[in-house]
Design a protein around this motif. Sequence first.
Motif, PDB file in Angstrom:
ATOM      1  N   ASP A 677       0.806  -1.216   0.000  1.00 20.63           N
ATOM      2  CA  ASP A 677       0.000   0.000   0.000  1.00 20.63           C
ATOM      3  C   ASP A 677       0.838   1.264   0.000  1.00 20.63           C
ATOM      4  O   ASP A 677       0.428   2.292  -0.527  1.00 20.63           O
ATOM      5  CB  ASP A 677      -0.976  -0.015   1.183  1.00 20.63           C
ATOM      6  CG  ASP A 677      -0.300  -0.390   2.491  1.00 20.63           C
ATOM      7  OD1 ASP A 677       0.940  -0.482   2.506  1.00 20.63           O
ATOM      8  OD2 ASP A 677      -1.007  -0.607   3.483  1.00 20.63           O
ATOM      9  N   THR A 678       2.043   1.222   0.605  1.00 22.23           N
ATOM     10  CA  THR A 678       2.909   2.401   0.592  1.00 22.23           C
ATOM     11  C   THR A 678       4.347   1.963   0.341  1.00 22.23           C
ATOM     12  O   THR A 678       4.769   0.881   0.736  1.00 22.23           O
ATOM     13  CB  THR A 678       2.877   3.158   1.938  1.00 22.23           C
ATOM     14  OG1 THR A 678       3.504   2.356   2.945  1.00 22.23           O
ATOM     15  CG2 THR A 678       1.455   3.475   2.356  1.00 22.23           C
ATOM     16  N   TYR A 679       5.111   2.850  -0.319  1.00 20.99           N
ATOM     17  CA  TYR A 679       6.519   2.565  -0.530  1.00 20.99           C
ATOM     18  C   TYR A 679       7.273   2.571   0.798  1.00 20.99           C
ATOM     19  O   TYR A 679       8.272   1.854   0.949  1.00 20.99           O
ATOM     20  CB  TYR A 679       7.125   3.597  -1.478  1.00 20.99           C
ATOM     21  CG  TYR A 679       6.712   3.420  -2.917  1.00 20.99           C
ATOM     22  CD1 TYR A 679       6.665   2.161  -3.504  1.00 20.99           C
ATOM     23  CD2 TYR A 679       6.380   4.510  -3.707  1.00 20.99           C
ATOM     24  CE1 TYR A 679       6.289   2.005  -4.825  1.00 20.99           C
ATOM     25  CE2 TYR A 679       6.008   4.360  -5.034  1.00 20.99           C
ATOM     26  CZ  TYR A 679       5.966   3.100  -5.587  1.00 20.99           C
ATOM     27  OH  TYR A 679       5.591   2.941  -6.891  1.00 20.99           O
ATOM     28  N   TYR A 855      -1.394   3.469  -8.512  1.00 21.48           N
ATOM     29  CA  TYR A 855      -0.271   4.235  -9.048  1.00 21.48           C
ATOM     30  C   TYR A 855      -0.537   4.575 -10.514  1.00 21.48           C
ATOM     31  O   TYR A 855      -0.320   5.708 -10.954  1.00 21.48           O
ATOM     32  CB  TYR A 855       1.020   3.432  -8.906  1.00 21.48           C
ATOM     33  CG  TYR A 855       2.228   4.120  -9.515  1.00 21.48           C
ATOM     34  CD1 TYR A 855       2.757   5.278  -8.942  1.00 21.48           C
ATOM     35  CD2 TYR A 855       2.844   3.614 -10.652  1.00 21.48           C
ATOM     36  CE1 TYR A 855       3.857   5.913  -9.495  1.00 21.48           C
ATOM     37  CE2 TYR A 855       3.945   4.237 -11.210  1.00 21.48           C
ATOM     38  CZ  TYR A 855       4.449   5.390 -10.627  1.00 21.48           C
ATOM     39  OH  TYR A 855       5.544   6.010 -11.177  1.00 21.48           O
ATOM     40  N   ARG A 891       1.068   7.020  -1.394  1.00 21.70           N
ATOM     41  CA  ARG A 891       1.955   5.895  -1.709  1.00 21.70           C
ATOM     42  C   ARG A 891       3.408   6.210  -1.375  1.00 21.70           C
ATOM     43  O   ARG A 891       4.230   5.305  -1.223  1.00 21.70           O
ATOM     44  CB  ARG A 891       1.821   5.562  -3.192  1.00 21.70           C
ATOM     45  CG  ARG A 891       2.405   4.221  -3.586  1.00 21.70           C
ATOM     46  CD  ARG A 891       2.063   3.903  -5.028  1.00 21.70           C
ATOM     47  NE  ARG A 891       2.608   2.619  -5.432  1.00 21.70           N
ATOM     48  CZ  ARG A 891       2.012   1.451  -5.235  1.00 21.70           C
ATOM     49  NH1 ARG A 891       0.856   1.417  -4.612  1.00 21.70           N
ATOM     50  NH2 ARG A 891       2.574   0.329  -5.630  1.00 21.70           N
TER      51      ARG A 891
END
Length: 910
Positions: A677-679, A855, A891
């Motif tokens: 879900d997130t970098y 994205y 993100r």
Amino acid sequence: MDSHNGLRFHLLGPVRAEHHGHPLPVGSPVQRAVLAVLLLGGRPTTTRELAAALWGDTLPEGAGRTLRTCISRLRATLGEDVLRSENGAWSLRTSPEALDATVFDAHRAAAAAAREAGDLATARERLGAALALWEGGTALAGLPGPYAEQERARLDDLHAAAREDLLDCAIAAGEHAETVADLRALVADHPLRERPRALLMLALDRSGRQAEALAVFDAAPEPGPGLTRLRDRILAGDGTLSAPAPGTPAGAAPDGLPPDIRDFTGREELLARIKDASARGPVALTGPAGVGKTTLAVHAAHALRHAHPDGLLHLDLRGTDPAPVDAATALAQLLHALGVDQQAVPESEEHRTALYRSLLHGRRALVLLDDARDAEQLRPLLPDSPGCTVLITSSTPLDEGIPVPPLTGAEALHMLETIAGRPCPDAAAVLESCAGLPLTVRIAAGLVPLPAGGADVLHAAYDALDPEQARAFRLLALADAPSFDTATAAAVLDTDARAAAALTNSLAEAGLLQPVAPDRHRHHDLLKSFARLQSEHTDSPPVRDAALLRLLDHHLATAANALLHHRPDSPVPRHVRRPSVAGQPLHDKAAAAGWLRDAHPHLLATVDQVLRLDVPGGIRAATDLLTTWGQLLAGTGLHADLEPPARQALDRARKDGDDISAARALRLLGAPRLGPDTYGRAEAELRDSVRLAEPDPLTLALASHEHGAVLLAMGRPEEALPLLTRAEEAFRAEGSPTHAAEALADRAGALSALGRTDEAVEAVGRATEEARALGHVPTLVHALTESGRTLLRAGRTATATDRLREALTLPLPPREEALLWARLAHCRLDQHLNRDAVTDAERALTLEAGTGATYCRALALWARGRALLALGEPRPAQGHLREAHELLERRGAAEAGALRALLDEEFGAP
């Protein structure tokens, strides 16, 4: 198409309206989008719902005022008696035949009924009339908003299905050669749909062009089992392909029902209730284990099958198991049954539900959901189409369920004698021990002459087995997986396939196993519990653990076989444990893809069970399977299904102090192209994976590559470059040139971000040439995509465009195709081709709507917003840019900073 008050509405193309044949002004794209929502919704719609349909969660400034203006203008055009306000909501009063989409559905339903009756001429006439309603081939053309994107995808899918049906009718009428050109066009338009490809293969085969038919199969991105079976029949010269039964579709709808019970008896009153209730909504059959719910539901489904020409689906939800099937996994299985390619399955449960319901919308299909745990598990699996019938079985009481009672004494005796084939005057005592359960009555019928003294039927049937049968009955019940095939049974029993088949068939004849498909059996829940109890009394814990490990090894060996078809130079099989069994042989890439699709839920259940029971030696075997399996699912939405078992494996590995297993689990959780879900979360997990993986060259190479890619996406190229360099060197040392070329392409991105443009262009050019020489499509797509990004940053926009367009000519999963269109839109902007940029961005958004790739959505919205700014439309541009910025910032993507600067420059700081 006469209609109430002379109004007609057209949505199957550009949205327009007519009054007695004269065009009506329906305004701007936003106003036309409001009209489409009101027409397709079929119920009163609030202003809040209209706003969400047009703009999603991010409303532009003045959204309410815009909607009020649109409604006011539509009322002035259509009349206040047509567009009415009801309790704070808006509704359109029109007759069904006033809307072309509704007429299209009616023509398709009439064609299906005619086809079922064998009337090909009428079916073709109605399908021709349905397709004639379409204008330009794209529904809701030019409309903005998430609702329009979703409905456009649904309607376009129905359009493709109608084209398939019409060509199917032509083939059935003997016009094989005449359909080939149209079928080739249909395959080109929808390369991931299997039915047009199957129809084209059939038309070519019937035209005597077998080599061309087989070439069509070879060009399929990932052939499913139906297409593979057709290929095998063509290779075998199956004469039945040349003469279908009258009215039988060449590309049949999915039929996943278990076989009906030939000697089904009784239950007439219940069957009548089911048939009556199924016309009003979902039907739930409830009652204790063994009372016959599933058999009754399957029998009812077979009785109703002719009223459901668009598909028959069956899913075992394993509600009574320790780990029931979760909704996301269940939806993936249903989507597969409906013909959705594995690469096209969305990542999130929400998007899977939307795709599943859109595929069934307006269709007449039957869905059998067996062994449901509760209403919460069922809710996402219920279609919203009134033409669909849903049958449910559950041991849990459900609202408005139909209780299935035990058999009466007379019913049980009748069933016993029907199955046994003769009178049983001594049956009273045995039937009393059966407690009116059809399962035990059926087992008792296999024991005739019956045991004396009313002995317990299950124990009597078990005692009648020879030692090998008894062992097989016990050990095959240990796995939580819903069913098993002969190859799996052979692995669990540590024997060969012939002996395993003989044992499973003998147990099925005794009523102790249930056949659910060709070469696939399952234990009834009651029998599974009984068999496990016998195993606890008979088999030692090491014996039971060894059986489960052999099952896991079977899956691992088969997954490794599949991976070598998918990526022959993969280093993974060399670095996982050497399984104790050979695994299932897979002869080609199509067989590998088919195995993966069918095995997915069984692998999930097996890994969960081995980790949950803490089977000795299971953690390394489980993480090795997850690693191999994850490579097969790379870049697909199904990779998200591996997160729960990977999290489970990480917890177990940490408790056991197993750093290599922990490193492998962390890599699976953080791999950047697989949907974290997130970098930020991905970077932390991959950093830990690299740290723990020093003794494990496989994980060190894979995790270094993925960690570098995440750091690059976060805007930290100086940290990414050494990791990507190390990964490339490691892959070359491993003899894996496809992985090395992909790492080199990513290294070029890091060089570009650091301003080392000439080195970047040289590196990405080398990666692209290596990928072309290797001929591995996923590697070439990756290299071309990174080439487009690097060349665009270097100011070589024309060449960047060529690279991206080349990638779009290759077989692509929807999320890859969507991302390429989004990147191409940014190239168009650099060339000042703003209208083309809008078109390419909208293509990306249409594809993204079915996958949930946020994205990609952000990049496409960014491009569309920039294009609209350049075209002098700042208001919608602002909404797109704000949503894109929110998605990128959430993100942790590097592009969020550039987009924030653009927003501040054009619209001022927030």
